[in-house]
Write a protein that holds these residues in place. Structure first.
Motif, PDB file in Angstrom:
ATOM      1  N   LEU A  47       0.848  -1.190   0.000  1.00 47.02           N
ATOM      2  CA  LEU A  47       0.000   0.000   0.000  1.00 47.02           C
ATOM      3  C   LEU A  47       0.882   1.238   0.000  1.00 47.02           C
ATOM      4  CD1 LEU A  47      -2.342  -1.281   2.824  1.00 47.02           C
ATOM      5  CD2 LEU A  47      -2.692  -1.499   0.362  1.00 47.02           C
ATOM      6  N   GLN A  48       0.629   2.143  -0.934  1.00 45.66           N
ATOM      7  CA  GLN A  48       1.435   3.356  -1.046  1.00 45.66           C
ATOM      8  C   GLN A  48       0.579   4.584  -0.790  1.00 45.66           C
ATOM      9  OE1 GLN A  48       3.407   3.023  -4.889  1.00 45.66           O
ATOM     10  NE2 GLN A  48       5.202   2.262  -3.801  1.00 45.66           N
ATOM     11  N   VAL A  49       1.121   5.496   0.004  1.00 45.30           N
ATOM     12  CA  VAL A  49       0.428   6.724   0.377  1.00 45.30           C
ATOM     13  C   VAL A  49       1.258   7.907  -0.087  1.00 45.30           C
ATOM     14  CG1 VAL A  49      -0.549   8.041   2.278  1.00 45.30           C
ATOM     15  CG2 VAL A  49      -0.415   5.551   2.425  1.00 45.30           C
ATOM     16  N   PRO A  50       0.765   8.695  -1.050  1.00 48.93           N
ATOM     17  CA  PRO A  50       1.517   9.883  -1.473  1.00 48.93           C
ATOM     18  C   PRO A  50       1.307  11.033  -0.496  1.00 48.93           C
ATOM     19  CG  PRO A  50      -0.475   9.666  -2.774  1.00 48.93           C
ATOM     20  CD  PRO A  50      -0.429   8.478  -1.859  1.00 48.93           C
ATOM     21  N   LEU A  51       2.383  11.715  -0.168  1.00 49.99           N
ATOM     22  CA  LEU A  51       2.335  12.913   0.666  1.00 49.99           C
ATOM     23  C   LEU A  51       2.875  14.063  -0.167  1.00 49.99           C
ATOM     24  CD1 LEU A  51       3.789  11.437   3.970  1.00 49.99           C
ATOM     25  CD2 LEU A  51       1.390  11.722   3.368  1.00 49.99           C
ATOM     26  N   GLN A  52       2.066  15.093  -0.371  1.00 49.28           N
ATOM     27  CA  GLN A  52       2.454  16.188  -1.264  1.00 49.28           C
ATOM     28  C   GLN A  52       2.729  17.464  -0.496  1.00 49.28           C
ATOM     29  OE1 GLN A  52      -1.035  15.986  -3.831  1.00 49.28           O
ATOM     30  NE2 GLN A  52       0.271  15.199  -5.446  1.00 49.28           N
ATOM     31  N   ASP A  53       3.731  18.195  -0.972  1.00 54.46           N
ATOM     32  CA  ASP A  53       4.081  19.522  -0.455  1.00 54.46           C
ATOM     33  C   ASP A  53       4.304  19.520   1.058  1.00 54.46           C
ATOM     34  OD1 ASP A  53       3.816  20.478  -3.063  1.00 54.46           O
ATOM     35  OD2 ASP A  53       1.683  20.900  -2.771  1.00 54.46           O
ATOM     36  N   ILE A  54       5.176  18.650   1.521  1.00 51.57           N
ATOM     37  CA  ILE A  54       5.475  18.525   2.943  1.00 51.57           C
ATOM     38  C   ILE A  54       6.656  19.429   3.284  1.00 51.57           C
ATOM     39  CG2 ILE A  54       6.173  16.933   4.769  1.00 51.57           C
ATOM     40  CD1 ILE A  54       3.340  16.439   3.622  1.00 51.57           C
ATOM     41  N   SER A  55       6.464  20.312   4.249  1.00 52.88           N
ATOM     42  CA  SER A  55       7.538  21.229   4.652  1.00 52.88           C
ATOM     43  C   SER A  55       8.495  20.503   5.595  1.00 52.88           C
ATOM     44  CB  SER A  55       6.963  22.468   5.333  1.00 52.88           C
ATOM     45  OG  SER A  55       6.500  22.148   6.620  1.00 52.88           O
ATOM     46  N   PRO A  56       9.755  20.935   5.650  1.00 59.38           N
ATOM     47  CA  PRO A  56      10.733  20.261   6.495  1.00 59.38           C
ATOM     48  C   PRO A  56      10.427  20.387   7.989  1.00 59.38           C
ATOM     49  CG  PRO A  56      11.742  22.094   5.326  1.00 59.38           C
ATOM     50  CD  PRO A  56      10.348  21.981   4.837  1.00 59.38           C
ATOM     51  N   SER A  57       9.615  21.378   8.370  1.00 59.56           N
ATOM     52  CA  SER A  57       9.294  21.564   9.791  1.00 59.56           C
ATOM     53  C   SER A  57       8.041  20.802  10.225  1.00 59.56           C
ATOM     54  CB  SER A  57       9.110  23.050  10.078  1.00 59.56           C
ATOM     55  OG  SER A  57       8.030  23.559   9.324  1.00 59.56           O
ATOM     56  N   SER A  58       7.404  20.080   9.295  1.00 58.13           N
ATOM     57  CA  SER A  58       6.189  19.338   9.640  1.00 58.13           C
ATOM     58  C   SER A  58       6.527  17.912  10.058  1.00 58.13           C
ATOM     59  CB  SER A  58       5.218  19.332   8.464  1.00 58.13           C
ATOM     60  OG  SER A  58       5.751  18.570   7.415  1.00 58.13           O
ATOM     61  N   TYR A  59       5.533  17.201  10.550  1.00 56.06           N
ATOM     62  CA  TYR A  59       5.679  15.796  10.927  1.00 56.06           C
ATOM     63  C   TYR A  59       4.637  14.982  10.164  1.00 56.06           C
ATOM     64  CZ  TYR A  59       8.588  17.518  14.678  1.00 56.06           C
ATOM     65  OH  TYR A  59       9.585  18.120  15.383  1.00 56.06           O
ATOM     66  N   PRO A  60       4.904  14.663   8.881  1.00 56.62           N
ATOM     67  CA  PRO A  60       3.921  13.940   8.074  1.00 56.62           C
ATOM     68  C   PRO A  60       3.696  12.526   8.613  1.00 56.62           C
ATOM     69  CG  PRO A  60       6.000  14.064   6.922  1.00 56.62           C
ATOM     70  CD  PRO A  60       6.136  14.911   8.147  1.00 56.62           C
ATOM     71  N   TYR A  61       2.488  12.002   8.355  1.00 59.55           N
ATOM     72  CA  TYR A  61       2.160  10.671   8.847  1.00 59.55           C
ATOM     73  C   TYR A  61       1.205   9.960   7.892  1.00 59.55           C
ATOM     74  CZ  TYR A  61      -2.349  12.595  10.145  1.00 59.55           C
ATOM     75  OH  TYR A  61      -3.574  13.183  10.094  1.00 59.55           O
ATOM     76  N   ALA A  62       1.122   8.657   8.041  1.00 59.00           N
ATOM     77  CA  ALA A  62       0.120   7.814   7.374  1.00 59.00           C
ATOM     78  C   ALA A  62      -0.296   6.753   8.381  1.00 59.00           C
ATOM     79  CB  ALA A  62       0.681   7.167   6.122  1.00 59.00           C
ATOM     80  N   VAL A  63      -1.594   6.500   8.455  1.00 62.06           N
ATOM     81  CA  VAL A  63      -2.139   5.534   9.416  1.00 62.06           C
ATOM     82  C   VAL A  63      -2.998   4.523   8.670  1.00 62.06           C
ATOM     83  CG1 VAL A  63      -3.582   5.229  11.461  1.00 62.06           C
ATOM     84  CG2 VAL A  63      -2.186   7.289  11.226  1.00 62.06           C
ATOM     85  N   LEU A  64      -2.698   3.242   8.835  1.00 63.96           N
ATOM     86  CA  LEU A  64      -3.496   2.147   8.290  1.00 63.96           C
ATOM     87  C   LEU A  64      -4.289   1.564   9.453  1.00 63.96           C
ATOM     88  CD1 LEU A  64      -4.117   0.185   5.911  1.00 63.96           C
ATOM     89  CD2 LEU A  64      -2.235  -1.213   6.779  1.00 63.96           C
ATOM     90  N   MET A  65      -5.635   1.644   9.367  1.00 63.25           N
ATOM     91  CA  MET A  65      -6.479   1.169  10.462  1.00 63.25           C
ATOM     92  C   MET A  65      -7.391   0.038  10.001  1.00 63.25           C
ATOM     93  SD  MET A  65      -7.450   4.702  12.357  1.00 63.25           S
ATOM     94  CE  MET A  65      -8.092   3.856  13.770  1.00 63.25           C
ATOM     95  N   GLN A  66      -7.381  -1.040  10.763  1.00 60.15           N
ATOM     96  CA  GLN A  66      -8.243  -2.191  10.477  1.00 60.15           C
ATOM     97  C   GLN A  66      -9.664  -1.864  10.913  1.00 60.15           C
ATOM     98  OE1 GLN A  66      -6.811  -5.913  12.103  1.00 60.15           O
ATOM     99  NE2 GLN A  66      -8.863  -6.344  12.825  1.00 60.15           N
ATOM    100  N   ARG A  67     -10.651  -2.130  10.039  1.00 60.37           N
ATOM    101  CA  ARG A  67     -12.058  -1.870  10.347  1.00 60.37           C
ATOM    102  C   ARG A  67     -12.892  -3.140  10.435  1.00 60.37           C
ATOM    103  NH1 ARG A  67     -12.125   2.918  12.653  1.00 60.37           N
ATOM    104  NH2 ARG A  67     -11.043   4.460  11.403  1.00 60.37           N
ATOM    105  N   THR A  68     -12.282  -4.299  10.161  1.00 56.78           N
ATOM    106  CA  THR A  68     -12.975  -5.585  10.255  1.00 56.78           C
ATOM    107  C   THR A  68     -12.569  -6.248  11.569  1.00 56.78           C
ATOM    108  OG1 THR A  68     -12.911  -5.842   7.857  1.00 56.78           O
ATOM    109  CG2 THR A  68     -13.322  -7.825   9.141  1.00 56.78           C
ATOM    110  N   LEU A  69     -13.540  -6.631  12.377  1.00 54.10           N
ATOM    111  CA  LEU A  69     -13.240  -7.292  13.644  1.00 54.10           C
ATOM    112  C   LEU A  69     -12.534  -8.621  13.405  1.00 54.10           C
ATOM    113  CD1 LEU A  69     -16.529  -6.685  15.638  1.00 54.10           C
ATOM    114  CD2 LEU A  69     -14.335  -5.515  15.898  1.00 54.10           C
ATOM    115  N   ARG A  70     -11.520  -8.875  14.180  1.00 62.93           N
ATOM    116  CA  ARG A  70     -10.769 -10.137  14.169  1.00 62.93           C
ATOM    117  C   ARG A  70     -10.114 -10.467  12.820  1.00 62.93           C
ATOM    118  NH1 ARG A  70     -15.138 -10.805  17.317  1.00 62.93           N
ATOM    119  NH2 ARG A  70     -16.441 -11.838  15.792  1.00 62.93           N
ATOM    120  N   ALA A  71      -9.871  -9.469  12.018  1.00 64.51           N
ATOM    121  CA  ALA A  71      -9.126  -9.712  10.776  1.00 64.51           C
ATOM    122  C   ALA A  71      -7.681 -10.015  11.152  1.00 64.51           C
ATOM    123  CB  ALA A  71      -9.184  -8.496   9.863  1.00 64.51           C
ATOM    124  N   LYS A  72      -7.104 -11.003  10.488  1.00 66.88           N
ATOM    125  CA  LYS A  72      -5.730 -11.390  10.803  1.00 66.88           C
ATOM    126  C   LYS A  72      -4.812 -10.950   9.679  1.00 66.88           C
ATOM    127  CE  LYS A  72      -2.854 -15.234  12.175  1.00 66.88           C
ATOM    128  NZ  LYS A  72      -2.730 -16.675  12.316  1.00 66.88           N
TER     129      LYS A  72
END
Length: 96
Positions: free
Chosen positions: A54-79
């Protein structure tokens, strides 16, 4: 996943790609949230069992910022298993 661009000597605004590699054992629904202009986005998607990159593009990120990406599971008991993640500049694609 997040990082501090200035800690790596980055001094100008840049684009990045965060890649997360996982193995999914059964069907599951995930959301993907990221930082970026003008506001974080939230996408719902369903994945079938198997290897996923899975690829997440981050655009126009300044050097003083703290960019992030979060992958969250939404299915109960998914393995699933996380194997690898990376932050890099986007690939340069040259036309033929």
């Amino acid at each position: 996943m997040r990082f501090d661009p200035s800690a790596y000597g980055i001094t100008s605004v840049a684009n990045y790609v965060i890649t997360v590699n996982i193995y999914l054992y059964k069907n599951a629904v995930f959301t993907l949230q990221r930082t970026g202009y003008p506001f974080p986005t939230l996408n719902w998607f369903s994945l079938q069992p198997g290897w996923w990159s899975l690829q997440v593009p981050l655009q126009d990120i300044s050097p003083s910022s703290y960019p992030y990406a979060v992958l969250m599971q939404r299915t109960l008991r998914a393995k699933w298993t996380w194997f690898f993640s990376a932050i890099k500049y986007p690939d340069i694609v040259l036309p033929f």
